[in-house]
Enzyme design. Structure first.
Site, PDB file in Angstrom:
ATOM      1  N   GLU A 143      -2.924   2.583 -14.768  1.00 15.61           N
ATOM      2  CA  GLU A 143      -2.090   3.606 -14.144  1.00 15.61           C
ATOM      3  C   GLU A 143      -1.132   4.329 -15.082  1.00 15.61           C
ATOM      4  OE1 GLU A 143      -1.205   2.582 -10.065  1.00 15.61           O
ATOM      5  OE2 GLU A 143       0.422   4.017 -10.000  1.00 15.61           O
ATOM      6  N   GLU A 172      -6.513   6.957   4.317  1.00 11.22           N
ATOM      7  CA  GLU A 172      -6.830   6.844   2.881  1.00 11.22           C
ATOM      8  C   GLU A 172      -8.048   7.708   2.520  1.00 11.22           C
ATOM      9  OE1 GLU A 172      -4.681   5.445   1.023  1.00 11.22           O
ATOM     10  OE2 GLU A 172      -3.757   3.753   2.099  1.00 11.22           O
ATOM     11  N   LYS A 226      -5.863  -4.547  -8.221  1.00 16.37           N
ATOM     12  CA  LYS A 226      -4.439  -4.876  -8.009  1.00 16.37           C
ATOM     13  C   LYS A 226      -4.370  -5.980  -6.962  1.00 16.37           C
ATOM     14  CE  LYS A 226      -2.218  -0.415  -8.911  1.00 16.37           C
ATOM     15  NZ  LYS A 226      -1.451   0.687  -8.302  1.00 16.37           N
ATOM     16  N   ARG A 246      -4.756   7.605 -12.239  1.00 16.93           N
ATOM     17  CA  ARG A 246      -4.710   6.653 -11.117  1.00 16.93           C
ATOM     18  C   ARG A 246      -3.498   6.917 -10.221  1.00 16.93           C
ATOM     19  NH1 ARG A 246      -5.967   0.062 -11.006  1.00 16.93           N
ATOM     20  NH2 ARG A 246      -5.818  -0.063  -8.746  1.00 16.93           N
ATOM     21  N   ARG A 281      -5.205 -21.247 -14.065  1.00 19.40           N
ATOM     22  CA  ARG A 281      -5.049 -20.085 -14.964  1.00 19.40           C
ATOM     23  C   ARG A 281      -6.129 -19.027 -14.785  1.00 19.40           C
ATOM     24  NH1 ARG A 281      -4.158 -24.043 -18.947  1.00 19.40           N
ATOM     25  NH2 ARG A 281      -1.950 -24.510 -19.128  1.00 19.40           N
ATOM     26  N   HIS A 332       2.154   8.530  -0.698  1.00 18.74           N
ATOM     27  CA  HIS A 332       2.682   7.161  -0.675  1.00 18.74           C
ATOM     28  C   HIS A 332       4.156   7.046  -1.056  1.00 18.74           C
ATOM     29  CE1 HIS A 332      -1.429   6.110  -0.019  1.00 18.74           C
ATOM     30  NE2 HIS A 332      -1.183   4.812  -0.059  1.00 18.74           N
ATOM     31  N   ASN A 368      -1.566   7.803  -5.312  1.00 17.55           N
ATOM     32  CA  ASN A 368      -0.299   7.637  -4.595  1.00 17.55           C
ATOM     33  C   ASN A 368       0.068   8.854  -3.751  1.00 17.55           C
ATOM     34  OD1 ASN A 368       0.200   5.070  -5.676  1.00 17.55           O
ATOM     35  ND2 ASN A 368       0.854   6.016  -7.595  1.00 17.55           N
ATOM     36  N   LYS A 384     -12.861   6.011  -5.642  1.00 19.35           N
ATOM     37  CA  LYS A 384     -11.709   5.241  -6.135  1.00 19.35           C
ATOM     38  C   LYS A 384     -12.087   4.469  -7.399  1.00 19.35           C
ATOM     39  CE  LYS A 384      -8.074   1.931  -5.446  1.00 19.35           C
ATOM     40  NZ  LYS A 384      -7.316   1.011  -4.632  1.00 19.35           N
ATOM     41  N   HIS A 386       0.745   1.576   7.919  1.00 19.51           N
ATOM     42  CA  HIS A 386       0.612   2.193   6.598  1.00 19.51           C
ATOM     43  C   HIS A 386      -0.066   3.569   6.711  1.00 19.51           C
ATOM     44  CE1 HIS A 386       0.257   2.429   2.287  1.00 19.51           C
ATOM     45  NE2 HIS A 386      -1.048   2.639   2.394  1.00 19.51           N
ATOM     46  N   HIS A 401       5.816   5.091   1.725  1.00 19.20           N
ATOM     47  CA  HIS A 401       6.365   3.734   1.601  1.00 19.20           C
ATOM     48  C   HIS A 401       7.808   3.666   2.081  1.00 19.20           C
ATOM     49  CE1 HIS A 401       3.183   2.297  -1.492  1.00 19.20           C
ATOM     50  NE2 HIS A 401       2.876   1.909  -0.273  1.00 19.20           N
TER      51      HIS A 401
HETATM   52  N1  NAD Z   1      -4.910  -3.781  -3.883  1.00 16.83           N
HETATM   53  C1  NAD Z   1      -4.883  -2.512  -3.579  1.00 16.83           C
HETATM   54  O1  NAD Z   1      -5.198  -1.652  -4.398  1.00 16.83           O
HETATM   55  C2  NAD Z   1      -4.470  -2.106  -2.207  1.00 16.83           C
HETATM   56  C3  NAD Z   1      -4.671  -0.793  -1.783  1.00 16.83           C
HETATM   57  C4  NAD Z   1      -4.325  -0.475  -0.474  1.00 16.83           C
HETATM   58  C5  NAD Z   1      -3.755  -1.442   0.351  1.00 16.83           C
HETATM   59  N2  NAD Z   1      -3.542  -2.700  -0.121  1.00 16.83           N
HETATM   60  C6  NAD Z   1      -2.949  -3.722   0.742  1.00 16.83           C
HETATM   61  O2  NAD Z   1      -3.808  -3.933   1.840  1.00 16.83           O
HETATM   62  C7  NAD Z   1      -3.046  -4.321   2.962  1.00 16.83           C
HETATM   63  C8  NAD Z   1      -3.482  -3.492   4.126  1.00 16.83           C
HETATM   64  O3  NAD Z   1      -4.870  -3.694   4.339  1.00 16.83           O
HETATM   65  P1  NAD Z   1      -5.498  -3.678   5.791  1.00 16.83           P
HETATM   66  O4  NAD Z   1      -5.099  -2.443   6.488  1.00 16.83           O
HETATM   67  O5  NAD Z   1      -6.926  -3.994   5.640  1.00 16.83           O
HETATM   68  O6  NAD Z   1      -4.642  -4.829   6.506  1.00 16.83           O
HETATM   69  P2  NAD Z   1      -4.930  -6.276   7.084  1.00 16.83           P
HETATM   70  O7  NAD Z   1      -5.627  -7.137   6.123  1.00 16.83           O
HETATM   71  O8  NAD Z   1      -3.615  -6.745   7.595  1.00 16.83           O
HETATM   72  O9  NAD Z   1      -5.905  -5.982   8.316  1.00 16.83           O
HETATM   73  C9  NAD Z   1      -5.432  -5.265   9.425  1.00 16.83           C
HETATM   74  C10 NAD Z   1      -5.637  -6.068  10.722  1.00 16.83           C
HETATM   75  O10 NAD Z   1      -7.016  -6.093  11.036  1.00 16.83           O
HETATM   76  C11 NAD Z   1      -7.463  -7.436  11.212  1.00 16.83           C
HETATM   77  N3  NAD Z   1      -8.876  -7.439  10.833  1.00 16.83           N
HETATM   78  C12 NAD Z   1      -9.388  -7.359   9.587  1.00 16.83           C
HETATM   79  N4  NAD Z   1     -10.722  -7.223   9.642  1.00 16.83           N
HETATM   80  C13 NAD Z   1     -11.056  -7.236  10.956  1.00 16.83           C
HETATM   81  C14 NAD Z   1     -12.281  -7.123  11.648  1.00 16.83           C
HETATM   82  N5  NAD Z   1     -13.434  -6.906  10.999  1.00 16.83           N
HETATM   83  N6  NAD Z   1     -12.261  -7.213  13.005  1.00 16.83           N
HETATM   84  C15 NAD Z   1     -11.076  -7.378  13.666  1.00 16.83           C
HETATM   85  N7  NAD Z   1      -9.890  -7.459  13.073  1.00 16.83           N
HETATM   86  C16 NAD Z   1      -9.881  -7.385  11.727  1.00 16.83           C
HETATM   87  C17 NAD Z   1      -6.533  -8.257  10.389  1.00 16.83           C
HETATM   88  O11 NAD Z   1      -6.487  -9.592  10.823  1.00 16.83           O
HETATM   89  C18 NAD Z   1      -5.214  -7.520  10.621  1.00 16.83           C
HETATM   90  O12 NAD Z   1      -4.666  -7.902  11.858  1.00 16.83           O
HETATM   91  C19 NAD Z   1      -1.590  -4.157   2.585  1.00 16.83           C
HETATM   92  O13 NAD Z   1      -1.047  -5.413   2.295  1.00 16.83           O
HETATM   93  C20 NAD Z   1      -1.642  -3.310   1.330  1.00 16.83           C
HETATM   94  O14 NAD Z   1      -0.569  -3.565   0.452  1.00 16.83           O
HETATM   95  C21 NAD Z   1      -3.887  -3.045  -1.374  1.00 16.83           C
HETATM   96 ZN    ZN Z   2      -2.352   3.290   0.872  1.00 15.14          ZN
END
Ligand code: NAD
Ligand code: ZN
Length: 339
Positions: free
Chosen positions: A224, A172, A130, A228, A108, A235, A232, A214, A249, A239
């Site tokens: 949101e 971003e 999030k 906030r 939990r 986005h 987007n 942020k 992305h 999306h």
């Molecule tokens: N929670 C939120 O507010 C929020 C905001 C934006 C995005 N997201 C989420 O984040 C995700 C995208 O994040 P991302 O772009 O970091 O993607 P990711 O975690 O898939 O990383 C991108 C790639 O880089 C690799 N990688 C990560 N760190 C590395 C490093 N230091 N050296 C080599 N390779 C590395 C990963 O293995 C992957 O292949 C999506 O799922 C999205 O929905 C969440």
């Molecule tokens: Zn984004």
């Protein structure tokens, strides 16, 4: 260690910016913590995980599922993790989103923190609480809003980050500058990807500026209801494109920001769409693109930001000033046809 503490509605997060993973053991109890990471991060930085309990996930968005959470839970049980255990997500947004979610449901809710290793997760995904997973084609459909106890930065991880992921992160950053920070927008215009990659101090400042920008938006509107939503920008269309076409992305939201700037010119009299598209192109992001408007509009209608027949579209009044504009789906369809 100097830390910054940011308060949210019912919790707070300690930020250890420009630190190192070597300090992690001063923040959490090493024996009662479990790091969650992925194979890419672990493979490139194995020595940094020495003496830690580690769960290693397969990399990629396809892994952001309930099945992965189930496997984490099974491994936590096998490790005898209890209510006092802290989960530490060391990775990109996929790892941090899953870690936050697994920590929110295991027993939990247990404590968790992040060490973001992609530019995108440093400036965006690790911040704001999030957490969640995808269900089939529905991204982030299931999840929680729960803030991490801490965020620790160690930019040494960026040494192994692929170029395409740097570009995703800059999408971003340009978003943040466009909606909230005209001075940062100008800095980005005079600098370049290469310059930031070559000057660690300048990069570090840029990352912190974005992380704090942020954080402040989230602090004011954690759930949101208002501002906030500005995050987007790009986005809504982004999306829809990401689902339909093979785009990262960053690329998808870049095209989204391009058209949001054009729509801003049409309906708000915004005059600087060209500056936005030039900046995106400078950071190797796509701008104008051919896409099937009808098909994309059908997906866009299902956006989470939709409320009945209206959609909250994020537009620009000027550079550094994003606005939330309520547009009816009917009006939006017409705007799309005329693009
Ligand atoms: N929670 C939120 O507010 C929020 C905001 C934006 C995005 N997201 C989420 O984040 C995700 C995208 O994040 P991302 O772009 O970091 O993607 P990711 O975690 O898939 O990383 C991108 C790639 O880089 C690799 N990688 C990560 N760190 C590395 C490093 N230091 N050296 C080599 N390779 C590395 C990963 O293995 C992957 O292949 C999506 O799922 C999205 O929905 C969440
Ligand atoms: Zn984004």
């Amino acid at each position: 260690m100097k830390k910054l503490t940011y308060k949210f509605s019912n919790s707070s997060t300690d930020y250890y910016l420009a630190y190192g993973i070597s300090h992690l053991k001063e923040i959490v109890d090493q024996t009662n913590s479990v790091i969650i990471t992925d194979e890419h991060v672990y493979g490139n930085h194995e020595k940094r995980f020495k003496n830690w309990n580690v769960i290693i996930l397969k990399p990629g968005e396809e892994q952001k599922t309930q099945a992965t959470v189930d496997s984490i839970v099974e491994q936590l049980i096998a490790m005898e993790a209890d209510r006092k255990t802290t989960l530490v997500g060391v990775g990109g947004g996929v790892v941090t989103d899953i870690t936050g979610y697994a920590a929110s449901v295991y027993m939990r809710g247990i404590k968790f923190g992040f060490l973001p290793t992609t530019l995108l997760s440093l400036v965006d995904a690790s911040i704001g609480g999030k957490n969640g997973i995808d269900v089939g084609v529905y991204k982030n459909l299931v999840g929680t809003i729960r803030q991490p106890s801490f965020i620790l930065h160690d930019l040494v991880f960026l040494n192994s980050l692929p170029q395409s992921e740097w570009i995703n992160g800059f999408a971003e950053i340009i978003k943040h500058a466009s909606i909230k920070d005209a001075a940062m927008f100008r800095e980005l215009e005079t600098s370049s990807l290469k310059k930031y990659q070559g000057r660690k101090v300048v990069l570090c400042k840029l990352i912190q500026r974005n992380a704090i920008l942020k954080t402040k938006i989230v602090q004011q509107d954690e759930f949101e209801k208002g501002d906030r939503k500005l995050l987007n920008f790009g986005h809504t269309l982004g999306h829809a494109l990401e689902n339909q076409y093979e785009l990262s992305h960053g690329q998808a939201i870049s095209i989204g920001m391009t058209y949001a700037s054009i729509i801003s010119e049409k309906i708000l009299g915004f005059k600087e769409a060209k500056r936005v598209t030039n900046l995106l192109a400078k950071y190797e992001l796509p701008t104008f693109a051919e896409f099937d408007k009808g098909k994309v509009f059908n997906v866009l209608k299902m956006d989470k930001k939709r409320e009945r027949k209206d959609i909250h579209y994020i537009l620009l009044d000027k550079i550094g000033k994003g606005v939330i504009k309520t547009i009816s789906l009917q009006q939006l369809e017409k705007i799309f046809e005329d693009l």
